[in-house]
Design an enzyme around this catalytic site. Structure first.
Site, PDB file in Angstrom:
ATOM      1  N   THR A   7      50.099  44.366  35.023  1.00 45.99           N
ATOM      2  CA  THR A   7      50.065  43.222  35.938  1.00 45.99           C
ATOM      3  C   THR A   7      51.240  42.294  35.667  1.00 45.99           C
ATOM      4  OG1 THR A   7      48.765  41.323  36.704  1.00 45.99           O
ATOM      5  CG2 THR A   7      48.516  41.897  34.406  1.00 45.99           C
ATOM      6  N   ASP A  70      42.409  44.942  39.538  1.00 44.98           N
ATOM      7  CA  ASP A  70      42.503  44.533  40.940  1.00 44.98           C
ATOM      8  C   ASP A  70      41.251  43.709  41.224  1.00 44.98           C
ATOM      9  OD1 ASP A  70      44.402  44.922  43.216  1.00 44.98           O
ATOM     10  OD2 ASP A  70      42.504  45.289  44.230  1.00 44.98           O
ATOM     11  N   PHE A 156      43.610  29.788  37.863  1.00 41.11           N
ATOM     12  CA  PHE A 156      44.603  30.208  38.852  1.00 41.11           C
ATOM     13  C   PHE A 156      43.879  30.607  40.140  1.00 41.11           C
ATOM     14  CE2 PHE A 156      44.183  34.886  38.942  1.00 41.11           C
ATOM     15  CZ  PHE A 156      43.371  35.083  37.844  1.00 41.11           C
ATOM     16  N   HIS A 184      33.984  37.638  36.008  1.00 45.67           N
ATOM     17  CA  HIS A 184      34.128  39.024  36.469  1.00 45.67           C
ATOM     18  C   HIS A 184      35.084  39.807  35.553  1.00 45.67           C
ATOM     19  CE1 HIS A 184      36.847  36.087  38.069  1.00 45.67           C
ATOM     20  NE2 HIS A 184      37.675  36.977  38.568  1.00 45.67           N
ATOM     21  N   ARG A 185      36.206  39.183  35.181  1.00 45.20           N
ATOM     22  CA  ARG A 185      37.226  39.845  34.351  1.00 45.20           C
ATOM     23  C   ARG A 185      36.702  40.071  32.930  1.00 45.20           C
ATOM     24  NH1 ARG A 185      40.763  36.985  36.179  1.00 45.20           N
ATOM     25  NH2 ARG A 185      41.319  38.552  37.711  1.00 45.20           N
TER      26      ARG A 185
HETATM   27  P1  ITT Z   1      48.853  42.196  39.982  1.00 49.29           P
HETATM   28  O1  ITT Z   1      48.659  43.167  41.125  1.00 49.29           O
HETATM   29  O2  ITT Z   1      50.244  42.204  39.410  1.00 49.29           O
HETATM   30  O3  ITT Z   1      47.796  42.343  38.914  1.00 49.29           O
HETATM   31  P2  ITT Z   1      48.023  40.172  41.918  1.00 49.29           P
HETATM   32  O4  ITT Z   1      47.940  38.670  41.880  1.00 49.29           O
HETATM   33  O5  ITT Z   1      48.729  40.783  43.102  1.00 49.29           O
HETATM   34  O6  ITT Z   1      48.669  40.680  40.533  1.00 49.29           O
HETATM   35  P3  ITT Z   1      45.524  41.277  42.868  1.00 49.29           P
HETATM   36  O7  ITT Z   1      46.167  42.121  43.910  1.00 49.29           O
HETATM   37  O8  ITT Z   1      44.402  41.840  42.058  1.00 49.29           O
HETATM   38  O9  ITT Z   1      46.582  40.751  41.792  1.00 49.29           O
HETATM   39  O10 ITT Z   1      45.065  39.935  43.598  1.00 49.29           O
HETATM   40  C1  ITT Z   1      44.067  39.183  43.065  1.00 49.29           C
HETATM   41  C2  ITT Z   1      44.058  37.815  43.712  1.00 49.29           C
HETATM   42  O11 ITT Z   1      42.686  37.383  43.780  1.00 49.29           O
HETATM   43  C3  ITT Z   1      44.780  36.800  42.842  1.00 49.29           C
HETATM   44  O12 ITT Z   1      46.148  36.678  43.220  1.00 49.29           O
HETATM   45  C4  ITT Z   1      43.966  35.543  43.061  1.00 49.29           C
HETATM   46  O13 ITT Z   1      44.392  34.893  44.238  1.00 49.29           O
HETATM   47  C5  ITT Z   1      42.554  36.092  43.274  1.00 49.29           C
HETATM   48  N1  ITT Z   1      41.818  36.149  41.997  1.00 49.29           N
HETATM   49  C6  ITT Z   1      41.504  37.242  41.239  1.00 49.29           C
HETATM   50  N2  ITT Z   1      40.856  36.893  40.122  1.00 49.29           N
HETATM   51  C7  ITT Z   1      40.777  35.557  40.151  1.00 49.29           C
HETATM   52  C8  ITT Z   1      40.251  34.600  39.260  1.00 49.29           C
HETATM   53  O14 ITT Z   1      39.711  34.952  38.099  1.00 49.29           O
HETATM   54  N3  ITT Z   1      40.340  33.309  39.600  1.00 49.29           N
HETATM   55  C9  ITT Z   1      40.895  32.929  40.752  1.00 49.29           C
HETATM   56  N4  ITT Z   1      41.435  33.759  41.655  1.00 49.29           N
HETATM   57  C10 ITT Z   1      41.381  35.072  41.354  1.00 49.29           C
END
Ligand code: ITT
Length: 198
Positions: A7, A70, A156, A184-185
């Site tokens: 990531t 994801d 974030f 969730h993470r």
């Molecule tokens: P990578 O693919 O490089 O991991 P990304 O930001 O594109 O980064 P995703 O496609 O998984 O990752 O998008 C997840 C989005 O969902 C992220 O950019 C946030 O806007 C939201 N998100 C995921 N987990 C979150 C969390 O714990 N808190 C707040 N927003 C979250």
């Protein structure tokens, strides 16, 4: 043990590092340490599909245990949106402010009791081996609600508008110590660490 996080999202990287803080034998790396690896298009329609795609692609470049996350927000009143489009819901390269504004606008007429939602996180694991490469995927879910306005400065993405079930404050108000125990993470990573260590 070297563990590569597939990531570039600095919010995710900080959370993974904090959740793994007590595992001193894990040497955490992320794509920030491997800037020449090409970007991956998230073309799959499920969190699990995209997580597997990211982990498999990155593991082709690095011979180490690799995990990819994801994740996103599923809002019941919006039929599960933004879902897998969470990062791009307000267009490519959306800022968190734009994402939140779009969600709050779409929920303008939705009363508090109908603002139920959940964060979902799929984490894919690849353990390369010349005998048999291991590929696994798990999911963690955190139920909650979308607020009427954004609140808090921590975290974030959608954290300022998400209140986890059993709390009155948003993830952005609660801060990383609480979030990283119930998120969730955290749940998905707990399952992945069990798989790695078993
Ligand atoms: P990578 O693919 O490089 O991991 P990304 O930001 O594109 O980064 P995703 O496609 O998984 O990752 O998008 C997840 C989005 O969902 C992220 O950019 C946030 O806007 C939201 N998100 C995921 N987990 C979150 C969390 O714990 N808190 C707040 N927003 C979250």
């Amino acid at each position: 043990m070297k563990l590569v996080l597939a990531t570039l999202n600095s919010g995710k990287i900080a959370e993974f590092r904090q959740i793994l803080m007590d595992k001193s034998f894990v040497n955490v790396r992320s794509l920030l340490d491997y800037p020449t690896i090409p970007g991956i298009i998230e073309s799959r329609r499920t969190f699990a599909g995209n997580a597997i795609k990211k982990a498999v692609e990155v593991s082709k470049h690095i011979n180490a245990v690799t995990i990819a996350d994801d994740s996103g927000l599923e809002i019941d009143a919006l039929d599960g949106e933004p879902g897998v489009l969470s990062a791009r819901y307000a267009g490519e390269n959306s800022t968190p402010g734009q994402l939140i504004t779009k969600v709050l606008k779409r929920l303008e007429k939705t009363p508090d009791v109908e603002r139920t939602a959940r964060f979902r996180c799929a984490i894919a694991l690849v353990i390369p081996s010349c005998e048999e490469t291991v590929i696994e995927v798990v999911e963690g879910v955190c139920e909650g609600k979308v607020t009427l306005n954004k609140r808090g400065e921590h975290g974030f993405g959608y954290d300022p508008i998400f209140v986890p079930l059993g709390y009155n404050q948003t993830f952005a108000e609660l801060g990383s110590e609480i979030k990283n125990k119930i998120s969730h993470r955290a749940k998905a990573l707990g399952m992945i660490m069990k798989l790695i260590l078993s």
